[in-house]
Design an enzyme around this catalytic site. Structure first.
Site, mmCIF file in Angstrom:
data_model
loop_
_atom_site.group_PDB
_atom_site.id
_atom_site.type_symbol
_atom_site.label_atom_id
_atom_site.label_comp_id
_atom_site.label_asym_id
_atom_site.label_seq_id
_atom_site.Cartn_x
_atom_site.Cartn_y
_atom_site.Cartn_z
ATOM 1 N N CYS A 257 25.016 70.265 30.984
ATOM 2 C CA CYS A 257 26.070 69.300 31.329
ATOM 3 C C CYS A 257 26.620 69.445 32.750
ATOM 4 O O CYS A 257 26.461 68.552 33.570
ATOM 5 C CB CYS A 257 27.202 69.410 30.315
HETATM 6 N N1 LIG Z 1 24.273 70.520 24.524
HETATM 7 C C1 LIG Z 1 25.511 70.153 24.775
HETATM 8 O O1 LIG Z 1 26.401 70.997 24.788
HETATM 9 C C2 LIG Z 1 25.860 68.704 25.018
HETATM 10 C C3 LIG Z 1 27.209 68.343 24.953
HETATM 11 C C4 LIG Z 1 27.557 67.022 25.158
HETATM 12 C C5 LIG Z 1 26.567 66.093 25.467
HETATM 13 N N2 LIG Z 1 25.263 66.479 25.550
HETATM 14 C C6 LIG Z 1 24.281 65.440 25.852
HETATM 15 O O2 LIG Z 1 23.571 65.117 24.658
HETATM 16 C C7 LIG Z 1 22.226 64.760 24.953
HETATM 17 C C8 LIG Z 1 21.301 65.654 24.156
HETATM 18 O O3 LIG Z 1 21.482 66.994 24.585
HETATM 19 P P1 LIG Z 1 21.088 68.246 23.701
HETATM 20 O O4 LIG Z 1 21.817 69.401 24.288
HETATM 21 O O5 LIG Z 1 21.257 67.925 22.264
HETATM 22 O O6 LIG Z 1 19.534 68.354 24.048
HETATM 23 P P2 LIG Z 1 18.457 69.304 23.322
HETATM 24 O O7 LIG Z 1 17.400 69.540 24.305
HETATM 25 O O8 LIG Z 1 19.133 70.443 22.648
HETATM 26 O O9 LIG Z 1 17.879 68.381 22.171
HETATM 27 C C9 LIG Z 1 17.188 67.215 22.424
HETATM 28 C C10 LIG Z 1 16.141 67.046 21.336
HETATM 29 O O10 LIG Z 1 15.547 65.784 21.539
HETATM 30 C C11 LIG Z 1 14.157 65.902 21.286
HETATM 31 N N3 LIG Z 1 13.517 64.771 21.932
HETATM 32 C C12 LIG Z 1 13.205 64.603 23.236
HETATM 33 N N4 LIG Z 1 12.687 63.386 23.423
HETATM 34 C C13 LIG Z 1 12.667 62.778 22.217
HETATM 35 C C14 LIG Z 1 12.250 61.516 21.777
HETATM 36 N N5 LIG Z 1 11.770 60.611 22.610
HETATM 37 N N6 LIG Z 1 12.344 61.242 20.462
HETATM 38 C C15 LIG Z 1 12.852 62.153 19.603
HETATM 39 N N7 LIG Z 1 13.274 63.364 19.969
HETATM 40 C C16 LIG Z 1 13.196 63.658 21.273
HETATM 41 C C17 LIG Z 1 13.790 67.265 21.806
HETATM 42 O O11 LIG Z 1 12.608 67.736 21.186
HETATM 43 C C18 LIG Z 1 15.019 68.080 21.415
HETATM 44 O O12 LIG Z 1 14.870 68.688 20.150
HETATM 45 C C19 LIG Z 1 22.092 64.894 26.462
HETATM 46 O O13 LIG Z 1 22.332 63.653 27.054
HETATM 47 C C20 LIG Z 1 23.210 65.857 26.820
HETATM 48 O O14 LIG Z 1 23.654 65.698 28.150
HETATM 49 C C21 LIG Z 1 24.896 67.767 25.311
#
Ligand SMILES: NC(=O)c1ccc[n+]([C@@H]2O[C@H](COP(=O)([O-])OP(=O)(O)OC[C@H]3O[C@@H](n4cnc5c(N)ncnc54)[C@H](O)[C@@H]3O)[C@@H](O)[C@H]2O)c1
Length: 401
Positions: A257
Site C-alpha cells: 500500500c
Molecule cells: N494487503 C493489504 O493490506 C491491503 C489493504 C487494503 C487494500 N489492499 C488492496 O487490495 C488489493 C488486493 O491486495 P492483496 O493484498 O489482497 O493482494 P494479494 O497479492 O495478497 O492477493 C491477490 C490474490 O489475487 C490473485 N489473483 C491475481 N490475479 C488474479 C486474477 N486475474 N483472477 C483471480 N485471482 C487473481 C493472486 O493469486 C492472489 O492470491 C490491492 O489493490 C491492494 O492494494 C490491500
C-alpha cells in the site's frame, strides 16, 4: 445469496472469511496452488485462521476455485486483485483487467460488481465497467460499486467489523445493494457521493501516511546531525494533545500500500495537469532511508563493510506478518552487498525468501534490525553481534536512528 470473490489474498480471503458467515462464498483465484491449499482447509493469510476456513467448507459455505464457470451464478462479485506498479512505476491495471475478463466471460445475468482493489479515481467508471462490458460483448447490464479495503493484516484491534467502510455505487440501486451486503458484517458504513470520492479517499489515506513517514525519516537524519535523540524529541512533541500525530522513523516503507498507492494518486494528478511534487519527494525520501542506514553502519564500522558478516534481522515489511512485498530490507541488503559485506538474514516468520532461508540469530560482525517481530527477543539480538544498529527503536542500548 451467493458471493464470488476474485482474488483470495490478504483482502479477498479476509472478506471471504467474514462474509462466509452470512452468504455462500466462491473464492476465485488464478493461482491453483492457493486454491488447492484453501480447499484443503489451510489459510495462507495472517488474521484468517485455518479452522475458520475449515468450518466454512464443512458447512458448505465456502469453496475456492480457479475455474471461472464456478462464479457464473453468483449474485454479487467482489474484485480483490493486486494493483501494483509497472517496472517504470506506473499504475498496473492488468490484474483488474483479467478479473474483468473472468466476470465478463462467465456471468450472464445482471449482478452487482464491487471493486475493493485500490486504484485511482475513475477506475470503476472508466476502466472496470467498460472492460466487463467489452468482455461480455455488451450482453449484460451489471450494477457497479466501489468499497475500498482498509484491512491491516496482523492487526488485532481493528477488523472488518469495526473499521468504518466507505462505499459508493455508480447508481443508487448499486449503492443500496452494496450497503445491504456489507452491513451484514461491518458495523459502520459511510456512503460518499461518487465512486471517485471513495477511490480518492483510499489513496489519500495512504498518501497521508507516506508523507508523514517521509517527514519523520527526514527528521531522524536532522536529529542525528544535531546530536539529539529522534525518539525523545518525538515523544516530547507527542505530549501536545492536539494537532500532532506521532510517526516513527524506519529503514523505509514496505508492503503493497504505502509505497504504491501514493504513486497511483501522483500519476492521475499529473495526467490532469496537477502537481504531485510532495508525493514524489516523499517516496524518494523513504527509498533513500536504506542507503542512509547503511551509510551510518559503515561510518560506525571504520568506513568499510568489505568482508564483514552482516545479519539483517527482520525482512518482512512490518512486524508479525510474512509479507515481503516492497520491503525496505531488500534495499538495505542490496546496499550492504554492494559494499562488499557478506549478508545473511534472520526472519522466522518469513522463513524462505528469494531462494534463501532464514539464518539463525547467532554471531555476526554486525546486526542491522529492519523489522522486529514479537517473537524476536531483544536480548538475543544484542548478544548476536558486537555492533547492532536498530532501525525500529525497539532495542535499548544499541546504535540506531
Ligand atoms: N494487503 C493489504 O493490506 C491491503 C489493504 C487494503 C487494500 N489492499 C488492496 O487490495 C488489493 C488486493 O491486495 P492483496 O493484498 O489482497 O493482494 P494479494 O497479492 O495478497 O492477493 C491477490 C490474490 O489475487 C490473485 N489473483 C491475481 N490475479 C488474479 C486474477 N486475474 N483472477 C483471480 N485471482 C487473481 C493472486 O493469486 C492472489 O492470491 C490491492 O489493490 C491492494 O492494494 C490491500
Amino acid at each position: 445469496m451467493k458471493i464470488g470473490i476474485i482474488g483470495q489474498g490478504y483482502v479477498g480471503l479476509t472478506i471471504s472469511a467474514f462474509s462466509g458467515s452470512f452468504f455462500q462464498v466462491i473464492g476465485f483465484d488464478s493461482n491453483q496452488r492457493i486454491v488447492d491449499q484453501l480447499n484443503s482447509g489451510l489459510s495462507h493469510i495472517e488474521g484468517v485462521e485455518s479452522n475458520a476456513i475449515q468450518k466454512l467448507i464443512k458447512d458448505g459455505r465456502y469453496k475456492a476455485t480457479s475455474d471461472g464457470r464456478d462464479i457464473s451464478n453468483v449474485d454479487i462479485v467482489v474484485i480483490a486483485v493486486p494493483t501494483p506498479l509497472t517496472t517504470d512505476r506506473k499504475p498496473d491495471l492488468t490484474y483488474i483487467d483479467a478479473a474483468c475478463r473472468t466476470i465478463g466471460e462467465n456471468i450472464r445475468n445482471p449482478i452487482l460488481v464491487i471493486n475493493e482493489s485500490t486504484s485511482f479515481p475513475g477506475t470503476l467508471r472508466n476502466f472496470i465497467k467498460p472492460a466487463i462490458e467489452k468482455y461480455s460483448n455488451n450482453l449484460v447490464a451489471h450494477m457497479y460499486a466501489i468499497s475500498p479495503e482498509r484491512v491491516d493484516p496482523g492487526r488485532g484491534d481493528f477488523n472488518q467489523k469495526n473499521t468504518p467502510r466507505l462505499y459508493a455505487g455508480l447508481t443508487p440501486e448499486a449503492s443500496t445493494l452494496t450497503q445491504e451486503f456489507y452491513s451484514k458484517f461491518c458495523d459502520n458504513l459511510v456512503e460518499v457521493s461518487s465512486p471517485e470520492v471513495a477511490e480518492a479517499a483510499k489513496l489519500f489515506e495512504n498518501t497521508f501516511r507516506q508523507v508523514n513517514i517521509a517527514l519523520v525519516n527526514e527528521f531522524a537524519q536532522i536529529a542525528h546531525s544535531l546530536g539529539i535523540s529522534v525518539y525523545e524529541t518525538l515523544d516530547a512533541a507527542n505530549t501536545k494533545p492536539y494537532g500532532f500525530m506521532k510517526f516513527t522513523p524506519s529503514a523505509g516503507v514496505g508492503g503493497h500500500c504505502i509505497p504504491v498507492d501514493p504513486t497511483y494518486l501522483a500519476a492521475v494528478a499529473e495526467e490532469h495537469g496537477a502537481p504531485a511534487t510532495f508525493i514524489r519527494r516523499a517516496n524518494e525520501v523513504n527509498l533513500e532511508m536504506s542507503k542512509y542506514v547503511v551509510d551510518r553502519v559503515q561510518a560506525d564500522n571504520g568506513g568499510s563493510l568489505k568482508g564483514k558478516s552482516v545479519l539483517v534481522v527482520g525482512v518482512a515489511y512490518k512486524p508479525n506478518v510474512a509479507d515481503v512485498r516492497e520491503t525496505a530490507a531488500e534495499l538495505v541488503i542490496e546496499h550492504l552487498r554492494s559494499r562488499g559485506a557478506v549478508v545473511s538474514w534472520h526472519d522466522n516468520v518469513v522463513g524462505l525468501w528469494k531462494g534463501e532461508r532464514s539464518a539463525p540469530l547467532t554471531s555476526a560482525d554486525i546486526v542491522v534490525v529492519v523489522t522486529m517481530h514479537d517473537s524476536v527477543n531483544a536480548a538475543d539480538v544484542k548478544a548476536s553481534a558486537p555492533y547492532v544498529f536498530d532501525t525500529t527503536g525497539k532495542i535499548d542500548g544499541v546504535h540506531g536512528l
